[in-house]
Design an enzyme around this catalytic site. Structure first.
Site, mmCIF file in Angstrom:
data_model
loop_
_atom_site.group_PDB
_atom_site.id
_atom_site.type_symbol
_atom_site.label_atom_id
_atom_site.label_comp_id
_atom_site.label_asym_id
_atom_site.label_seq_id
_atom_site.Cartn_x
_atom_site.Cartn_y
_atom_site.Cartn_z
ATOM 1 N N SER A 40 0.858 -1.183 0.000
ATOM 2 C CA SER A 40 0.000 0.000 0.000
ATOM 3 C C SER A 40 0.897 1.236 0.000
ATOM 4 O O SER A 40 1.952 1.262 0.611
ATOM 5 C CB SER A 40 -0.932 0.003 1.211
ATOM 6 O OG SER A 40 -0.207 -0.206 2.396
ATOM 7 N N HIS A 72 -4.918 -1.780 -2.328
ATOM 8 C CA HIS A 72 -4.185 -3.006 -2.664
ATOM 9 C C HIS A 72 -4.878 -3.614 -3.873
ATOM 10 O O HIS A 72 -5.972 -4.148 -3.741
ATOM 11 C CB HIS A 72 -4.270 -4.023 -1.527
ATOM 12 C CG HIS A 72 -3.550 -3.607 -0.304
ATOM 13 N ND1 HIS A 72 -2.469 -4.285 0.177
ATOM 14 C CD2 HIS A 72 -3.745 -2.580 0.512
ATOM 15 C CE1 HIS A 72 -2.037 -3.682 1.261
ATOM 16 N NE2 HIS A 72 -2.801 -2.631 1.490
ATOM 17 N N HIS A 94 -2.332 -10.299 2.940
ATOM 18 C CA HIS A 94 -1.905 -10.113 4.326
ATOM 19 C C HIS A 94 -2.389 -11.252 5.222
ATOM 20 O O HIS A 94 -3.459 -11.832 4.978
ATOM 21 C CB HIS A 94 -2.452 -8.794 4.879
ATOM 22 C CG HIS A 94 -1.821 -7.587 4.279
ATOM 23 N ND1 HIS A 94 -2.304 -7.005 3.129
ATOM 24 C CD2 HIS A 94 -0.738 -6.857 4.645
ATOM 25 C CE1 HIS A 94 -1.533 -5.969 2.823
ATOM 26 N NE2 HIS A 94 -0.580 -5.852 3.721
ATOM 27 N N TYR A 96 -3.658 -11.007 8.096
ATOM 28 C CA TYR A 96 -4.928 -10.677 8.770
ATOM 29 C C TYR A 96 -6.157 -10.992 7.917
ATOM 30 O O TYR A 96 -7.275 -10.994 8.413
ATOM 31 C CB TYR A 96 -4.948 -9.215 9.229
ATOM 32 C CG TYR A 96 -4.787 -8.179 8.129
ATOM 33 C CD1 TYR A 96 -5.797 -7.949 7.194
ATOM 34 C CD2 TYR A 96 -3.626 -7.429 8.022
ATOM 35 C CE1 TYR A 96 -5.655 -7.007 6.194
ATOM 36 C CE2 TYR A 96 -3.465 -6.481 7.034
ATOM 37 C CZ TYR A 96 -4.485 -6.269 6.113
ATOM 38 O OH TYR A 96 -4.331 -5.350 5.122
ATOM 39 N N GLU A 97 -5.962 -11.271 6.616
ATOM 40 C CA GLU A 97 -7.107 -11.649 5.774
ATOM 41 C C GLU A 97 -7.617 -13.044 6.132
ATOM 42 O O GLU A 97 -8.729 -13.418 5.761
ATOM 43 C CB GLU A 97 -6.723 -11.572 4.292
ATOM 44 C CG GLU A 97 -6.487 -10.132 3.832
ATOM 45 C CD GLU A 97 -5.904 -10.050 2.437
ATOM 46 O OE1 GLU A 97 -6.537 -10.567 1.500
ATOM 47 O OE2 GLU A 97 -4.803 -9.477 2.292
ATOM 48 N N ALA A 124 4.073 0.101 3.313
ATOM 49 C CA ALA A 124 3.853 1.330 4.075
ATOM 50 C C ALA A 124 3.792 0.897 5.527
ATOM 51 O O ALA A 124 3.354 -0.215 5.831
ATOM 52 C CB ALA A 124 2.552 1.984 3.654
ATOM 53 N N MET A 211 2.410 -4.828 8.882
ATOM 54 C CA MET A 211 1.663 -6.095 8.882
ATOM 55 C C MET A 211 2.057 -6.974 7.700
ATOM 56 O O MET A 211 1.241 -7.762 7.193
ATOM 57 C CB MET A 211 0.155 -5.796 8.839
ATOM 58 C CG MET A 211 -0.307 -4.855 9.952
ATOM 59 S SD MET A 211 -2.040 -4.436 9.828
ATOM 60 C CE MET A 211 -2.112 -3.014 10.946
ATOM 61 N N SER A 212 3.291 -6.824 7.243
ATOM 62 C CA SER A 212 3.718 -7.612 6.074
ATOM 63 C C SER A 212 5.224 -7.866 6.127
ATOM 64 O O SER A 212 5.857 -7.693 7.168
ATOM 65 C CB SER A 212 3.356 -6.859 4.785
ATOM 66 O OG SER A 212 4.155 -5.695 4.657
ATOM 67 N N ASN A 235 2.941 6.970 8.713
ATOM 68 C CA ASN A 235 2.401 7.527 9.963
ATOM 69 C C ASN A 235 3.416 7.320 11.076
ATOM 70 O O ASN A 235 4.246 6.407 11.016
ATOM 71 C CB ASN A 235 1.058 6.870 10.334
ATOM 72 C CG ASN A 235 1.180 5.372 10.547
ATOM 73 O OD1 ASN A 235 1.114 4.599 9.590
ATOM 74 N ND2 ASN A 235 1.384 4.953 11.775
ATOM 75 N N HIS A 247 -6.485 5.222 8.333
ATOM 76 C CA HIS A 247 -6.059 4.526 7.109
ATOM 77 C C HIS A 247 -6.079 5.435 5.886
ATOM 78 O O HIS A 247 -5.212 5.321 5.013
ATOM 79 C CB HIS A 247 -6.929 3.284 6.884
ATOM 80 C CG HIS A 247 -6.482 2.419 5.736
ATOM 81 N ND1 HIS A 247 -5.230 1.827 5.705
ATOM 82 C CD2 HIS A 247 -7.090 2.057 4.581
ATOM 83 C CE1 HIS A 247 -5.104 1.136 4.569
ATOM 84 N NE2 HIS A 247 -6.219 1.268 3.870
HETATM 85 I I1 8IG Z 1 0.628 2.172 6.729
HETATM 86 O O1 8IG Z 1 1.382 2.035 12.533
HETATM 87 C C1 8IG Z 1 0.789 1.312 8.450
HETATM 88 N N1 8IG Z 1 0.751 -0.003 8.581
HETATM 89 N N2 8IG Z 1 1.185 -2.542 12.415
HETATM 90 N N3 8IG Z 1 1.283 -0.224 12.491
HETATM 91 C C2 8IG Z 1 1.130 -1.389 11.794
HETATM 92 N N4 8IG Z 1 0.939 -1.406 10.494
HETATM 93 C C3 8IG Z 1 0.911 -0.236 9.862
HETATM 94 C C4 8IG Z 1 1.052 0.994 10.501
HETATM 95 C C5 8IG Z 1 1.247 0.994 11.901
HETATM 96 N N5 8IG Z 1 0.969 1.956 9.597
#
Ligand code: 8IG
Length: 272
Positions: A40, A72, A94, A96-97, A124, A211-212, A235, A247
């Protein structure tokens, strides 16, 4: 059951070989040599890599499931960049899916089966260093896998020293002097971290949270691919500024940086 005894139709390596065969048929290209996964925030950068010879939905290949998060796109392109035939995945699957770790690393296995010896993973993420304002790219120097799972099955005791190729990192830094490096921590997600979890990340030596990537790197190292990882900090991690995470803001930071990231990626590929 060990990898070597899992030989049914759903064996992940069999599916990856089938996908690579279908990819070769559809592209008319027998072998690709570099694979790029655009996470992303990086998807718009694909257009800057070069002319797309073929653009497919990953769902046209065996073993894929549709990626379902805004930003995505589950597509794959074949692009000639300088001397390299590059396989570019727009979007990823991912953990989490909920489709399991084999689904997460399927792109990596397909890339390996298609001939790729180099894998560039982008994402990201959140950053713990307040000097990394949204839109800052950071090279991944190492990772910490906090997902509690692994794509490897059986006694595959692979070496994870220098998992992120020092040589490829050097190439990147020669193109972008001053590029920061950090340790990426993969969480399962999909929720962002609590401030307490971010304090834990700081304590264990993490600089980036996402998360990847870590699971994909493990799968790639297991088949001997060289890995380059680049994060785009979109972020500041939870609890540092007091602002909640959003998001849409993350996607906007990616859009704003797409041009620069695409150029960096194109320059890196040409130097490999
Ligand atoms: I874009 O702050 C993004 N993906 N875990 N934490 C986690 N995943 C993210 C974050 C974040 N920002």
């Amino acid at each position: 059951m060990s990898e070597s005894t899992r030989t049914d139709m759903t064996d992940p390596n069999t599916l990856a070989r089938e996908a690579a065969t279908e990819l070769a048929r559809l592209t008319g290209v027998a072998r690709h040599d570099i694979a790029i996964v655009l996470g992303s925030g990086w998807v718009p950068a694909a257009d800057l890599l070069g002319d797309t010879d073929l653009d497919l939905s990953v769902n046209d290949l065996p073993g894929f499931r549709a990626a379902g998060v805004a930003g995505h796109e589950g597509r794959v392109r074949s692009i000639q960049v300088g001397d390299h035939r590059v396989l570019v995945f727009l979007g990823r699957t991912h953990l989490y899916e909920g489709h399991g770790v084999d689904a997460v690393v399927h792109r990596v296995r397909v890339a390996a089966a298609a001939g790729c010896r180099t894998l560039i993973l982008t994402n990201a993420c959140g950053g713990l260093n307040t000097q990394w304002q949204p839109g800052t790219p950071v090279l991944i120097r190492d990772h910490i896998n906090l997902t509690g799972v692994t794509p490897l099955l059986g006694a595959q005791f692979i070496d994870m020293t220098d998992a992120y190729s020092p040589q490829l990192r050097k190439v990147c830094k020669s193109i972008a002097p001053g590029l920061a490096e950090g340790v990426y921590v993969q969480f399962h997600g999909p929720q962002y971290e609590t401030p307490a979890e971010i304090e834990m990340v700081r304590a264990i030596g993490g600089d980036l949270v996402g998360m990847s990537t870590a699971l994909e790197t493990i799968a790639a190292r297991a088949v001997g691919m060289d890995v380059l990882g680049i994060s785009l900090v979109t972020n500041i991690a939870a609890g540092i500024t007091g602002e909640p995470l959003n998001h849409e803001e993350v996607l906007a930071a990616g859009q704003a940086s797409a041009q620069r990231m695409g150029q960096l990626m194109a320059d890196v590929v040409r130097q490999i």
